[in-house]
Design a protein around this motif. Structure first.
Motif, PDB file in Angstrom:
ATOM      1  N   LYS A 120       0.807  -1.217   0.000  1.00 23.02           N
ATOM      2  CA  LYS A 120       0.000   0.000   0.000  1.00 23.02           C
ATOM      3  C   LYS A 120       0.842   1.270   0.000  1.00 23.02           C
ATOM      4  O   LYS A 120       0.360   2.327  -0.391  1.00 23.02           O
ATOM      5  N   ILE A 121       2.085   1.210   0.430  1.00 17.25           N
ATOM      6  CA  ILE A 121       2.911   2.407   0.574  1.00 17.25           C
ATOM      7  C   ILE A 121       3.134   3.120  -0.766  1.00 17.25           C
ATOM      8  O   ILE A 121       3.002   4.344  -0.822  1.00 17.25           O
ATOM      9  N   PRO A 122       3.447   2.437  -1.874  1.00 14.64           N
ATOM     10  CA  PRO A 122       3.587   3.170  -3.145  1.00 14.64           C
ATOM     11  C   PRO A 122       2.312   3.911  -3.557  1.00 14.64           C
ATOM     12  O   PRO A 122       2.377   5.019  -4.067  1.00 14.64           O
ATOM     13  N   GLU A 123       1.155   3.301  -3.307  1.00 11.12           N
ATOM     14  CA  GLU A 123      -0.110   3.965  -3.616  1.00 11.12           C
ATOM     15  C   GLU A 123      -0.294   5.210  -2.767  1.00 11.12           C
ATOM     16  O   GLU A 123      -0.745   6.248  -3.254  1.00 11.12           O
ATOM     17  N   LEU A 124       0.074   5.126  -1.485  1.00 11.26           N
ATOM     18  CA  LEU A 124      -0.033   6.282  -0.590  1.00 11.26           C
ATOM     19  C   LEU A 124       0.888   7.404  -1.035  1.00 11.26           C
ATOM     20  O   LEU A 124       0.513   8.573  -1.027  1.00 11.26           O
ATOM     21  N   MET A 125       2.105   7.070  -1.429  1.00  6.84           N
ATOM     22  CA  MET A 125       3.060   8.090  -1.856  1.00  6.84           C
ATOM     23  C   MET A 125       2.622   8.754  -3.162  1.00  6.84           C
ATOM     24  O   MET A 125       2.793   9.957  -3.345  1.00  6.84           O
ATOM     25  N   LYS A 126       2.012   7.964  -4.062  1.00  9.19           N
ATOM     26  CA  LYS A 126       1.511   8.526  -5.313  1.00  9.19           C
ATOM     27  C   LYS A 126       0.390   9.514  -5.030  1.00  9.19           C
ATOM     28  O   LYS A 126       0.336  10.607  -5.597  1.00  9.19           O
ATOM     29  N   GLY A 127      -0.511   9.147  -4.146  1.00  9.36           N
ATOM     30  CA  GLY A 127      -1.592  10.044  -3.767  1.00  9.36           C
ATOM     31  C   GLY A 127      -1.085  11.291  -3.068  1.00  9.36           C
ATOM     32  O   GLY A 127      -1.580  12.398  -3.308  1.00  9.36           O
ATOM     33  N   LEU A 128      -0.095  11.131  -2.219  1.00  9.24           N
ATOM     34  CA  LEU A 128       0.494  12.279  -1.527  1.00  9.24           C
ATOM     35  C   LEU A 128       1.164  13.219  -2.515  1.00  9.24           C
ATOM     36  O   LEU A 128       1.000  14.441  -2.433  1.00  9.24           O
ATOM     37  N   GLY A 129       1.885  12.662  -3.476  1.00 14.36           N
ATOM     38  CA  GLY A 129       2.556  13.480  -4.486  1.00 14.36           C
ATOM     39  C   GLY A 129       1.577  14.259  -5.341  1.00 14.36           C
ATOM     40  O   GLY A 129       1.774  15.447  -5.606  1.00 14.36           O
ATOM     41  N   SER A 130       0.498  13.612  -5.757  1.00 15.65           N
ATOM     42  CA  SER A 130      -0.490  14.324  -6.575  1.00 15.65           C
ATOM     43  C   SER A 130      -1.220  15.374  -5.745  1.00 15.65           C
ATOM     44  O   SER A 130      -1.554  16.447  -6.256  1.00 15.65           O
ATOM     45  N   GLY A 131      -1.418  15.109  -4.475  1.00 15.04           N
ATOM     46  CA  GLY A 131      -2.047  16.103  -3.605  1.00 15.04           C
ATOM     47  C   GLY A 131      -1.172  17.329  -3.419  1.00 15.04           C
ATOM     48  O   GLY A 131      -1.665  18.462  -3.438  1.00 15.04           O
ATOM     49  N   ILE A 132       0.125  17.119  -3.266  1.00 15.68           N
ATOM     50  CA  ILE A 132       1.056  18.235  -3.129  1.00 15.68           C
ATOM     51  C   ILE A 132       1.100  19.046  -4.418  1.00 15.68           C
ATOM     52  O   ILE A 132       1.122  20.277  -4.393  1.00 15.68           O
ATOM     53  N   LYS A 133       1.094  18.351  -5.555  1.00 10.86           N
ATOM     54  CA  LYS A 133       1.119  19.041  -6.853  1.00 10.86           C
ATOM     55  C   LYS A 133      -0.128  19.908  -7.022  1.00 10.86           C
ATOM     56  O   LYS A 133      -0.047  21.063  -7.445  1.00 10.86           O
ATOM     57  N   ALA A 167      -2.818  25.237  -6.888  1.00  5.88           N
ATOM     58  CA  ALA A 167      -3.862  26.091  -6.322  1.00  5.88           C
ATOM     59  C   ALA A 167      -3.255  27.317  -5.645  1.00  5.88           C
ATOM     60  O   ALA A 167      -3.819  28.405  -5.720  1.00  5.88           O
ATOM     61  N   ALA A 168      -2.110  27.144  -5.013  1.00  7.02           N
ATOM     62  CA  ALA A 168      -1.455  28.268  -4.344  1.00  7.02           C
ATOM     63  C   ALA A 168      -0.967  29.292  -5.356  1.00  7.02           C
ATOM     64  O   ALA A 168      -0.991  30.500  -5.101  1.00  7.02           O
ATOM     65  N   LYS A 169      -0.528  28.832  -6.530  1.00  4.01           N
ATOM     66  CA  LYS A 169      -0.069  29.736  -7.584  1.00  4.01           C
ATOM     67  C   LYS A 169      -1.245  30.341  -8.349  1.00  4.01           C
ATOM     68  O   LYS A 169      -1.075  31.316  -9.050  1.00  4.01           O
ATOM     69  N   GLY A 170      -2.407  29.739  -8.237  1.00  4.26           N
ATOM     70  CA  GLY A 170      -3.573  30.211  -8.977  1.00  4.26           C
ATOM     71  C   GLY A 170      -3.704  29.556 -10.328  1.00  4.26           C
ATOM     72  O   GLY A 170      -4.542  29.941 -11.127  1.00  4.26           O
ATOM     73  N   ASP A 171      -2.881  28.576 -10.604  1.00  2.00           N
ATOM     74  CA  ASP A 171      -2.968  27.849 -11.871  1.00  2.00           C
ATOM     75  C   ASP A 171      -4.077  26.810 -11.784  1.00  2.00           C
ATOM     76  O   ASP A 171      -4.364  26.257 -10.741  1.00  2.00           O
ATOM     77  N   GLU A 172      -4.689  26.567 -12.941  1.00  3.39           N
ATOM     78  CA  GLU A 172      -5.678  25.506 -13.022  1.00  3.39           C
ATOM     79  C   GLU A 172      -5.031  24.289 -13.653  1.00  3.39           C
ATOM     80  O   GLU A 172      -4.135  24.419 -14.473  1.00  3.39           O
ATOM     81  N   PRO A 173      -5.488  23.093 -13.290  1.00  2.00           N
ATOM     82  CA  PRO A 173      -4.946  21.890 -13.929  1.00  2.00           C
ATOM     83  C   PRO A 173      -5.188  21.911 -15.430  1.00  2.00           C
ATOM     84  O   PRO A 173      -6.142  22.537 -15.904  1.00  2.00           O
ATOM     85  N   ALA A 174      -4.355  21.237 -16.168  1.00  2.00           N
ATOM     86  CA  ALA A 174      -4.449  21.211 -17.630  1.00  2.00           C
ATOM     87  C   ALA A 174      -5.785  20.639 -18.084  1.00  2.00           C
ATOM     88  O   ALA A 174      -6.344  21.071 -19.087  1.00  2.00           O
ATOM     89  N   ASP A 175      -6.339  19.669 -17.344  1.00  2.00           N
ATOM     90  CA  ASP A 175      -7.602  19.054 -17.723  1.00  2.00           C
ATOM     91  C   ASP A 175      -8.743  20.061 -17.711  1.00  2.00           C
ATOM     92  O   ASP A 175      -9.568  20.081 -18.614  1.00  2.00           O
TER      93      ASP A 175
END
Length: 58
Positions: A24-37, A42-50
């Motif tokens: 489960k740890i790789p899945e948790l780290m992937k989710g954490l990384g995408s959350g940080i991104k 959001a802090a910069k005011g940029d919207e996701p490409a999608d």
């Protein structure tokens, strides 16, 4: 509270490994990384490409 030393960090990692298991740890780290991104965007005011692509279609 003081600074975390090597022993404290190793203890925390051991507890996380026991709670979640090795698979489960790789899945948790992937989710954490995408959350940080997303947070940084959001802090910069940029919207996701999608969402930018969806706005141009409408």
């Amino acid at each position: 509270m003081g600074k975390f030393g090597v022993t404290e960090i190793l203890m925390i990692l051991a507890v996380v490994l026991l709670l979640f298991g090795g698979k489960k740890i790789p899945e948790l780290m992937k989710g954490l990384g995408s959350g940080i991104k997303e947070f940084k965007n959001a802090a910069k005011g940029d919207e996701p490409a999608d969402s930018k692509k969806e706005e141009t279609k409408e």
